[in-house]
Design a protein around this motif. Structure first.
Motif, PDB file in Angstrom:
ATOM      1  N   PRO A 173      -5.790  -2.054  10.166  1.00 55.32           N
ATOM      2  CA  PRO A 173      -4.545  -1.400  10.579  1.00 55.32           C
ATOM      3  C   PRO A 173      -3.505  -2.329  11.195  1.00 55.32           C
ATOM      4  CG  PRO A 173      -6.329  -0.874  12.096  1.00 55.32           C
ATOM      5  CD  PRO A 173      -6.957  -1.558  10.931  1.00 55.32           C
ATOM      6  N   THR A 174      -3.939  -3.359  11.905  1.00 61.65           N
ATOM      7  CA  THR A 174      -2.967  -4.263  12.534  1.00 61.65           C
ATOM      8  C   THR A 174      -2.150  -4.995  11.480  1.00 61.65           C
ATOM      9  OG1 THR A 174      -4.420  -4.555  14.446  1.00 61.65           O
ATOM     10  CG2 THR A 174      -2.672  -6.183  14.135  1.00 61.65           C
ATOM     11  N   GLU A 175      -2.838  -5.503  10.456  1.00 66.91           N
ATOM     12  CA  GLU A 175      -2.133  -6.177   9.367  1.00 66.91           C
ATOM     13  C   GLU A 175      -1.306  -5.183   8.557  1.00 66.91           C
ATOM     14  OE1 GLU A 175      -4.882  -9.368   7.443  1.00 66.91           O
ATOM     15  OE2 GLU A 175      -6.149  -7.940   8.530  1.00 66.91           O
ATOM     16  N   ALA A 176      -1.849  -3.989   8.367  1.00 63.80           N
ATOM     17  CA  ALA A 176      -1.112  -2.959   7.631  1.00 63.80           C
ATOM     18  C   ALA A 176       0.199  -2.640   8.341  1.00 63.80           C
ATOM     19  CB  ALA A 176      -1.961  -1.699   7.494  1.00 63.80           C
ATOM     20  N   LEU A 177       0.142  -2.517   9.664  1.00 64.92           N
ATOM     21  CA  LEU A 177       1.347  -2.219  10.440  1.00 64.92           C
ATOM     22  C   LEU A 177       2.401  -3.307  10.239  1.00 64.92           C
ATOM     23  CD1 LEU A 177       2.912  -0.593  12.532  1.00 64.92           C
ATOM     24  CD2 LEU A 177       1.645  -1.804  14.330  1.00 64.92           C
ATOM     25  N   MET A 178       1.967  -4.553  10.278  1.00 66.37           N
ATOM     26  CA  MET A 178       2.903  -5.661  10.081  1.00 66.37           C
ATOM     27  C   MET A 178       3.583  -5.566   8.714  1.00 66.37           C
ATOM     28  SD  MET A 178       2.103  -9.762  10.179  1.00 66.37           S
ATOM     29  CE  MET A 178       1.019  -9.706   8.743  1.00 66.37           C
ATOM     30  N   TRP A 179       2.804  -5.219   7.690  1.00 72.00           N
ATOM     31  CA  TRP A 179       3.370  -5.166   6.344  1.00 72.00           C
ATOM     32  C   TRP A 179       4.187  -3.906   6.101  1.00 72.00           C
ATOM     33  CZ3 TRP A 179       4.345  -8.865   3.071  1.00 72.00           C
ATOM     34  CH2 TRP A 179       3.699 -10.086   3.262  1.00 72.00           C
ATOM     35  N   PHE A 180       3.882  -2.825   6.793  1.00 67.95           N
ATOM     36  CA  PHE A 180       4.770  -1.661   6.711  1.00 67.95           C
ATOM     37  C   PHE A 180       6.126  -2.005   7.332  1.00 67.95           C
ATOM     38  CE2 PHE A 180       0.969   1.286   6.256  1.00 67.95           C
ATOM     39  CZ  PHE A 180       1.309   1.686   4.971  1.00 67.95           C
ATOM     40  N   HIS A 181       6.102  -2.752   8.437  1.00 68.46           N
ATOM     41  CA  HIS A 181       7.364  -3.184   9.047  1.00 68.46           C
ATOM     42  C   HIS A 181       8.125  -4.129   8.108  1.00 68.46           C
ATOM     43  CE1 HIS A 181       7.323  -1.238  12.874  1.00 68.46           C
ATOM     44  NE2 HIS A 181       6.183  -1.784  13.274  1.00 68.46           N
ATOM     45  N   ASP A 193       8.049   5.434   2.382  1.00 68.95           N
ATOM     46  CA  ASP A 193       7.966   5.999   3.731  1.00 68.95           C
ATOM     47  C   ASP A 193       7.353   4.980   4.693  1.00 68.95           C
ATOM     48  OD1 ASP A 193       5.382   5.974   2.775  1.00 68.95           O
ATOM     49  OD2 ASP A 193       4.878   8.001   3.442  1.00 68.95           O
ATOM     50  N   ALA A 194       7.662   3.702   4.455  1.00 69.08           N
ATOM     51  CA  ALA A 194       7.069   2.633   5.262  1.00 69.08           C
ATOM     52  C   ALA A 194       7.351   2.811   6.750  1.00 69.08           C
ATOM     53  CB  ALA A 194       7.582   1.270   4.790  1.00 69.08           C
ATOM     54  N   ALA A 195       8.561   3.223   7.089  1.00 72.11           N
ATOM     55  CA  ALA A 195       8.909   3.395   8.505  1.00 72.11           C
ATOM     56  C   ALA A 195       8.030   4.464   9.148  1.00 72.11           C
ATOM     57  CB  ALA A 195      10.384   3.762   8.639  1.00 72.11           C
ATOM     58  N   ALA A 196       7.854   5.577   8.460  1.00 76.70           N
ATOM     59  CA  ALA A 196       7.025   6.664   8.994  1.00 76.70           C
ATOM     60  C   ALA A 196       5.566   6.241   9.092  1.00 76.70           C
ATOM     61  CB  ALA A 196       7.157   7.899   8.106  1.00 76.70           C
ATOM     62  N   ARG A 197       5.097   5.489   8.097  1.00 81.82           N
ATOM     63  CA  ARG A 197       3.706   5.016   8.129  1.00 81.82           C
ATOM     64  C   ARG A 197       3.495   4.072   9.311  1.00 81.82           C
ATOM     65  NH1 ARG A 197       1.099   5.179   3.017  1.00 81.82           N
ATOM     66  NH2 ARG A 197      -0.728   4.317   4.100  1.00 81.82           N
ATOM     67  N   ALA A 198       4.497   3.249   9.595  1.00 77.40           N
ATOM     68  CA  ALA A 198       4.396   2.331  10.732  1.00 77.40           C
ATOM     69  C   ALA A 198       4.313   3.102  12.046  1.00 77.40           C
ATOM     70  CB  ALA A 198       5.590   1.380  10.745  1.00 77.40           C
ATOM     71  N   VAL A 199       5.123   4.137  12.175  1.00 76.04           N
ATOM     72  CA  VAL A 199       5.105   4.959  13.394  1.00 76.04           C
ATOM     73  C   VAL A 199       3.729   5.590  13.595  1.00 76.04           C
ATOM     74  CG1 VAL A 199       6.009   7.064  14.451  1.00 76.04           C
ATOM     75  CG2 VAL A 199       7.577   5.416  13.419  1.00 76.04           C
ATOM     76  N   LEU A 200       3.156   6.114  12.527  1.00 76.97           N
ATOM     77  CA  LEU A 200       1.833   6.738  12.621  1.00 76.97           C
ATOM     78  C   LEU A 200       0.768   5.730  13.049  1.00 76.97           C
ATOM     79  CD1 LEU A 200       1.830   9.051   9.463  1.00 76.97           C
ATOM     80  CD2 LEU A 200       1.893   9.766  11.863  1.00 76.97           C
ATOM     81  N   LEU A 201       0.834   4.534  12.488  1.00 78.63           N
ATOM     82  CA  LEU A 201      -0.143   3.508  12.860  1.00 78.63           C
ATOM     83  C   LEU A 201       0.031   3.084  14.314  1.00 78.63           C
ATOM     84  CD1 LEU A 201      -0.448   1.147   9.752  1.00 78.63           C
ATOM     85  CD2 LEU A 201      -2.267   2.459  10.831  1.00 78.63           C
ATOM     86  N   GLU A 202       1.279   2.963  14.739  1.00 78.11           N
ATOM     87  CA  GLU A 202       1.535   2.583  16.134  1.00 78.11           C
ATOM     88  C   GLU A 202       0.991   3.643  17.093  1.00 78.11           C
ATOM     89  OE1 GLU A 202       5.721   2.051  15.881  1.00 78.11           O
ATOM     90  OE2 GLU A 202       5.589  -0.090  15.414  1.00 78.11           O
ATOM     91  N   LYS A 203       1.185   4.914  16.752  1.00 80.48           N
ATOM     92  CA  LYS A 203       0.661   5.999  17.592  1.00 80.48           C
ATOM     93  C   LYS A 203      -0.859   5.952  17.649  1.00 80.48           C
ATOM     94  CE  LYS A 203       4.412   9.379  17.083  1.00 80.48           C
ATOM     95  NZ  LYS A 203       4.794  10.702  16.504  1.00 80.48           N
ATOM     96  N   ALA A 204      -1.473   5.707  16.496  1.00 85.16           N
ATOM     97  CA  ALA A 204      -2.932   5.643  16.441  1.00 85.16           C
ATOM     98  C   ALA A 204      -3.455   4.488  17.287  1.00 85.16           C
ATOM     99  CB  ALA A 204      -3.394   5.490  14.996  1.00 85.16           C
ATOM    100  N   GLN A 205      -2.750   3.355  17.230  1.00 82.77           N
ATOM    101  CA  GLN A 205      -3.174   2.202  18.019  1.00 82.77           C
ATOM    102  C   GLN A 205      -2.989   2.461  19.511  1.00 82.77           C
ATOM    103  OE1 GLN A 205      -1.327  -1.391  16.569  1.00 82.77           O
ATOM    104  NE2 GLN A 205      -2.473  -1.373  14.654  1.00 82.77           N
ATOM    105  N   ASP A 206      -1.889   3.133  19.879  1.00 83.92           N
ATOM    106  CA  ASP A 206      -1.652   3.462  21.288  1.00 83.92           C
ATOM    107  C   ASP A 206      -2.746   4.385  21.820  1.00 83.92           C
ATOM    108  OD1 ASP A 206       0.608   1.931  21.320  1.00 83.92           O
ATOM    109  OD2 ASP A 206       2.002   3.608  21.065  1.00 83.92           O
ATOM    110  N   GLN A 207      -3.120   5.363  20.997  1.00 86.57           N
ATOM    111  CA  GLN A 207      -4.144   6.317  21.420  1.00 86.57           C
ATOM    112  C   GLN A 207      -5.504   5.647  21.564  1.00 86.57           C
ATOM    113  OE1 GLN A 207      -3.859   9.377  18.456  1.00 86.57           O
ATOM    114  NE2 GLN A 207      -1.982  10.256  19.304  1.00 86.57           N
ATOM    115  N   SER A 208      -5.817   4.769  20.615  1.00 89.31           N
ATOM    116  CA  SER A 208      -7.113   4.094  20.692  1.00 89.31           C
ATOM    117  C   SER A 208      -7.137   3.098  21.840  1.00 89.31           C
ATOM    118  CB  SER A 208      -7.430   3.379  19.377  1.00 89.31           C
ATOM    119  OG  SER A 208      -6.468   2.362  19.118  1.00 89.31           O
ATOM    120  N   GLY A 209      -5.963   2.534  22.150  1.00 89.29           N
ATOM    121  CA  GLY A 209      -5.890   1.578  23.254  1.00 89.29           C
ATOM    122  C   GLY A 209      -5.907   2.252  24.604  1.00 89.29           C
ATOM    123  N   GLY A 210      -5.428   3.540  24.603  1.00 90.60           N
ATOM    124  CA  GLY A 210      -5.364   4.264  25.864  1.00 90.60           C
ATOM    125  C   GLY A 210      -6.661   4.925  26.189  1.00 90.60           C
TER     126      GLY A 210
END
Length: 210
Positions: A173-181, A193-210
């Motif tokens: 997911p980390t590499e995927a996020l970079m490439w969606f950006h 829908d790269a922008a939307a996919r990036a937002v979803l990945l960022e939210k998922a990472q925030d939740q897993s990090g929190g």
């Protein structure tokens, strides 16, 4: 088109031309009606490559993949053109024949394709590899493409998006996020829908990090 229609009687040529022009105008917004126009043209001039090509492309757009494959094969036999190979390969994918798609992707003529067609074939082959459960192979196929091209053309957008999507599917997911950006950065026309996919990945990472 006009050159190929010259061999037909004048009235027949005019009728076939009208159907082909109508199909070309409708294929993006109403592919099924476009396909019906090409069928009418094919019924009147089945031995013309331009007619079979139009029928194949309209059938593909309308989701009639077996019919598209048959017409594009016929066109290729008639004129020797290889431009249709990416569409033919994608038809094989849609018909559940990923091995055939990969086989077409390795046709010798692909090396001579212009960048957009070569990118399209790369995306189709990567998708076929994914269909067969070969995620690592799909990534390798995409990594051989010019992902870092400075061009902002749609083929680069589509390549980057396919790579990001495959990275996510592969559990990276980390590499995927970079490439969606990176996709979103050049996707001015919002082809993906790269922008939307990036937002979803960022939210998922925030939740897993929190």
């Amino acid at each position: 088109m006009a050159n190929q229609l010259k061999g037909l009687p004048e009235k027949l040529a005019a009728r076939v031309a009208r159907h082909l022009v109508a199909a070309g105008q409708l294929v993006d917004d109403d592919p099924e009606t476009a396909y019906q126009h090409t069928l009418a043209a094919r019924a009147r001039a089945p031995r013309l490559a331009v007619v079979r090509e139009a029928a194949g492309e309209a059938a593909y757009a309308a989701g009639h993949y077996a019919e598209a494959l048959a017409d594009l094969r016929a066109a290729k036999r008639m004129n020797g053109a290889t431009d249709y190979l990416p569409i033919m390969a994608d038809c094989h994918r849609a018909l559940g024949q990923p091995e055939q798609a990969v086989k077409l992707a390795h046709s010798p003529s692909v090396a001579n394709f212009a960048s957009p067609a070569k990118a399209e074939m790369t995306i189709v082959e990567a998708g076929a590899r994914r269909d067969m459960g070969q995620l690592d192979a799909a990534l390798r196929v995409l990594e051989q493409a010019p992902l870092m091209s400075k061009s902002r053309e749609s083929w680069v957008v589509r390549l980057r998006y396919a790579y990001a999507d495959t990275l996510e599917a592969a559990g990276r997911p980390t590499e995927a996020l970079m490439w969606f950006h990176r996709t979103d950065a050049i996707d001015a026309d919002e082809l993906t829908d790269a922008a939307a996919r990036a937002v979803l990945l960022e939210k998922a990472q925030d939740q897993s990090g929190g």
